[in-house]
Design a protein around this motif. Structure first.
Motif, PDB file in Angstrom:
ATOM      1  N   UNK A   7       1.673  -6.991  -8.362  1.00 22.71           N
ATOM      2  CA  UNK A   7       0.402  -6.345  -8.697  1.00 22.71           C
ATOM      3  C   UNK A   7       0.500  -5.646 -10.055  1.00 22.71           C
ATOM      4  N   UNK A   8       1.591  -4.910 -10.274  1.00 21.06           N
ATOM      5  CA  UNK A   8       1.744  -4.201 -11.546  1.00 21.06           C
ATOM      6  C   UNK A   8       1.853  -5.180 -12.706  1.00 21.06           C
ATOM      7  N   UNK A  10      -2.538  -7.851  -0.507  1.00 26.61           N
ATOM      8  CA  UNK A  10      -2.949  -8.963   0.356  1.00 26.61           C
ATOM      9  C   UNK A  10      -4.305  -9.522  -0.086  1.00 26.61           C
ATOM     10  N   UNK A  11      -5.255  -8.637  -0.404  1.00 26.85           N
ATOM     11  CA  UNK A  11      -6.591  -9.097  -0.804  1.00 26.85           C
ATOM     12  C   UNK A  11      -6.532  -9.907  -2.100  1.00 26.85           C
ATOM     13  N   UNK A  12      -5.638  -9.531  -2.985  1.00 29.45           N
ATOM     14  CA  UNK A  12      -5.526 -10.230  -4.272  1.00 29.45           C
ATOM     15  C   UNK A  12      -4.581 -11.429  -4.193  1.00 29.45           C
ATOM     16  N   UNK A  17       0.080   4.311   0.224  1.00 27.87           N
ATOM     17  CA  UNK A  17       0.835   3.062   0.220  1.00 27.87           C
ATOM     18  C   UNK A  17       0.127   1.965   1.009  1.00 27.87           C
ATOM     19  N   UNK A  18      -0.529   2.345   2.102  1.00 33.91           N
ATOM     20  CA  UNK A  18      -1.222   1.332   2.917  1.00 33.91           C
ATOM     21  C   UNK A  18      -2.341   0.677   2.128  1.00 33.91           C
ATOM     22  N   UNK A  19      -3.068   1.460   1.334  1.00 33.19           N
ATOM     23  CA  UNK A  19      -4.150   0.905   0.531  1.00 33.19           C
ATOM     24  C   UNK A  19      -3.606  -0.055  -0.522  1.00 33.19           C
ATOM     25  N   UNK A  20      -2.450   0.295  -1.086  1.00 28.14           N
ATOM     26  CA  UNK A  20      -1.844  -0.586  -2.095  1.00 28.14           C
ATOM     27  C   UNK A  20      -1.404  -1.892  -1.450  1.00 28.14           C
ATOM     28  N   UNK A  42     -10.167  -3.995  -4.917  1.00 28.16           N
ATOM     29  CA  UNK A  42      -9.118  -4.359  -3.960  1.00 28.16           C
ATOM     30  C   UNK A  42      -8.533  -3.122  -3.296  1.00 28.16           C
ATOM     31  N   UNK A  43      -8.396  -2.034  -4.051  1.00 31.07           N
ATOM     32  CA  UNK A  43      -7.842  -0.805  -3.493  1.00 31.07           C
ATOM     33  C   UNK A  43      -8.828  -0.110  -2.566  1.00 31.07           C
ATOM     34  N   UNK A  44     -10.113  -0.091  -2.967  1.00 28.45           N
ATOM     35  CA  UNK A  44     -11.133   0.616  -2.196  1.00 28.45           C
ATOM     36  C   UNK A  44     -12.412  -0.224  -2.210  1.00 28.45           C
TER      37      UNK A  44
END
Length: 697
Positions: A518-519, A508-510, A500-503, A535-537
């Motif tokens: 996002x979806x 935020x990055x996007x 969840x933290x990565x999502x 954005x995720x990784x």
């Protein structure tokens, strides 16, 4: 232009408790602030706010409204500020001035966007205090009186059109008929100069030819009523030039074909005398059937009350007659403003102007400037009918309103849940138009949503705005569902698992609002797979070439539970049905196009992102298209439709596309459950002696 002492004396005549010093200070303030500014007429600019204030005194409005009228242009056109006005004249005046102040023109915006934003802010301010509307209407009326001084014809036309479309209907909706008629006349002169000149010329000709005929008829009416013991005032006039032109345009008739050019007004002492006068006139002259309206027992939404009838006078001359009390007349001509003579407690949306709540809902629901203007115009135009709930609650709607419009008028949630209607006890389609006096019962279900097709027949701005808002929300939800399934695929291609933290970090990055956003961005193809992975990784796509075409996972994405027309569209070219192997074409900000894998038009989808789709375990119905070649003889179509009915398939469209004796070629759209269902029907058709050929398109 009113002098300072004249304006103050006018206010003190009907409001002796008014603060004379404050009124004087406001007059001097506006003169000083506007200074040497000039209007297009060459008059000092401050003459305009002074004249607007004068119009407000004619309506006997309170001192805060008079001061607001004097100051309404100072913030936009001078160095004055709202803070300064609040310090000098108090918070109430500052709030009113802020609501009325003309908005600066934003040249970078389109004309519709400027008009819509103006209207949006104006309606919001108006909903908080209706005195904002009264001052704005007076401001527009005075500007229309001096419109001919503006040299730019395009600007004159724009102002006249806005007046006709927005401000005249608003004046009508709050019962200010004097303002409405004058605005319409002045706008009509600019918008249709030839028609204006022709109609006013014909009215002048009738006036000169018939001499004092209007006065003679008015005297005859008064004499008939006096002999019946009624004390009345009777006045007559020719119909309004714009009203004549509107009737000519609406009914497609010439000036000579309009037989009720003259209208008469009868003022009585009491409601009982109104109905007594009506009976006397109907006995003295023949009544024209279908032209009687009783707005006393059932007032208009703006509070208007009167009896309307039409009579045949001598020589088959038709005339309109309006009968009302003197108090009704005062309220009818000046509407909301006239209430200030009786109550000085402030004007806010109440039962009389409940339509304002609908306007605020429309502001919230409108998606863009064009929608806002369209929905607002629908909400404020006139020509109303009356319909009732089974419990007797009265709702006023525009002519042509349907059962769906009625449902939304009662409550937005009732409109959303509507699945059927009973009109006067009979089950009727939701698209059925209502007539005056209809009793409407809405049948609702908790398991339904507003239909996009309703936009094809609803007429009220509130219904149209609510439907569009609900459909957009449903579309967004289903696009986000598709995006969520694509997201699972994208995550599966990352070199490590994410949480969840990565999502949240990716959101935020996007620069998106939340995970749902996002979806939706993924489902609507606003983001590429590469952008989402990065954005995720961060760094996960560094080794991938720029033109890398990623392969989807072997598991097809299910569209089970989604609604055709919302998150995806079933392609018209191949009409896929459950059971077909399907693929989706995804383009930015467009719904996913679902095609049969064998569709010839898929070759045109090179610019789209291809998705491998499946119908899911539990299929939903779809429309299949067949081409039938039938023998042209009596009973053929009946035999074919019996085959459809026997196989429980509903015909949604039937068209003859070709006729070659002795055959006729038809295209039929059938609502079927799946491919097997459609195949059974094709087999049954081919076995019929009425059918020469049957094939799926």
């Amino acid at each position: 232009m009113l002098r300072q002492y004249e304006l103050v004396e006018r206010v003190l005549e009907y409001a002796p408790q008014a603060d004379e010093a404050l009124l004087n200070r406001a007059y001097v303030y506006t003169v000083q602030k506007h200074g040497s500014q000039k209007r297009a007429s060459g008059d000092p600019y401050f003459s305009h706010p002074v004249e607007v204030a004068g119009l407000m005194t004619e309506l006997k409005l309170d001192q805060q409204t008079i001061i607001t009228a004097l100051l309404h242009d100072t913030v936009e056109d001078t160095l004055a500020t709202i803070d300064e006005i609040e310090r000098l004249f108090g918070p109430e005046v500052a709030r009113l001035v802020d609501g009325v102040t003309k908005l600066s023109k934003i040249e970078s915006m389109g004309e519709n966007e400027r008009a819509a934003e103006n209207l949006r802010k104006f309606l919001l301010a108006m909903s908080e205090d209706l005195r904002v509307l009264l001052v704005k209407l007076a401001d527009r009326l005075h500007n229309m009186r001096t419109l001919h001084f503006i040299k730019n014809p395009g600007k004159r036309m724009r102002i006249a059109r806005e007046t006709m479309d927005i401000f005249a209907p608003l004046a009508e909706r709050v019962g200010m008929y004097e303002y409405m008629r004058e605005m319409q006349l002045l706008a009509f002169e600019q918008l249709e100069p030839e028609a204006y000149a022709t109609i006013t010329g014909r009215l002048a000709q009738i006036r000169s030819e018939e001499g004092g005929q209007v006065d003679a008829i008015a005297f005859a009416i008064k004499q008939a009523l006096s002999e019946a013991g009624l004390s009345v005032e009777v006045s007559g006039r020719e119909k309004h030039p714009y009203s004549i032109w509107h009737k000519m345009s609406e009914r497609h008739v010439t000036f000579e074909q309009i037989t009720d050019i003259m209208a008469f007004r009868v003022l009585t002492d009491s409601v009982e005398d109104c109905y007594k006068a009506l009976g006397v006139l109907h006995q003295a002259w023949q009544m024209i059937p279908g032209r009687f309206k009783d707005y006393i027992s059932t007032p208009k939404s703006n509070g208007y009350q009167s009896l309307h009838t039409a009579l045949i006078f001598q020589r088959s001359m038709r005339m309109e007659v309006q009968i009302r009390t003197r108090d009704m007349h005062q309220l009818n001509e000046f509407g909301l403003a006239a209430h200030w003579a009786y109550k000085q407690g402030g004007l806010r949306p109440d039962g009389q102007v409940g339509w304002l709540r609908d306007l605020i809902e429309i502001i919230d629901a409108s998606h863009d400037p064009e929608e806002l203007l369209e929905h607002t115009k629908l909400a404020i135009y006139q020509d109303r009918i009356f319909a009732f709930t089974p419990k007797g609650a009265l709702f006023q709607l525009p002519k042509g309103a349907t059962a769906v419009d009625f449902a939304y008028a009662v409550h937005t949630n009732l409109g959303h849940a509507a699945v059927g209607a009973k009109i006067n006890g009979r089950h009727m389609p939701l698209r059925s138009q209502l007539a005056n006096g209809d009793v409407v019962e809405i049948i609702k279900s908790e398991h339904t949503d507003p239909q996009l097709s309703w936009l094809g027949f609803v007429v009220t701005g509130k219904a149209r705005a609510a439907i569009r808002r609900a459909v957009r929300a449903k579309e967004r939800q289903e696009v986000a569902t598709i995006g969520s399934k694509l997201f699972d695929e994208i995550v599966g291609r990352l070199p490590q698992r994410i949480g969840k933290k990565a999502i949240a970090a990716a959101v935020r990055r996007l620069e998106l609002r939340d995970e749902e956003d996002l979806m939706f961005a993924i489902g609507s193809a606003r983001l590429t797979d590469r952008q989402v992975m990065e954005a995720l990784l961060p760094g996960s796509t560094a080794q991938l070439p720029d033109d890398e075409q990623w392969t989807r996972t072997e598991r097809a994405i299910s569209i089970r539970g989604l609604t055709p027309g919302m998150g995806f569209e079933l392609a018209d070219c191949c009409h896929p049905v459950p059971g077909d192997r399907i693929v989706g074409l995804r383009r930015p900000d467009q719904k996913v196009e679902v095609h049969n894998i064998n569709c010839l038009t898929l070759a045109n989808g090179v610019d789209a992102d291809w998705l491998d789709l499946s119908w899911g375990e539990r299929t939903t119905g779809a429309v299949g298209r067949l081409r039938l070649v039938l023998y042209n003889r009596p009973g053929t179509l009946a035999e074919v439709t019996q085959i459809f009915a026997g196989n429980r398939a509903n015909v949604s469209a039937l068209n003859m596309v070709q006729r070659d004796e002795p055959f006729g070629t038809y295209e039929v759209d059938l609502e079927v459950s799946d491919l097997a269902h459609l195949t059974r029907i094709v087999g049954a058709l081919r076995a019929s002696e009425a059918v020469a050929d049957a094939e799926r398109l």
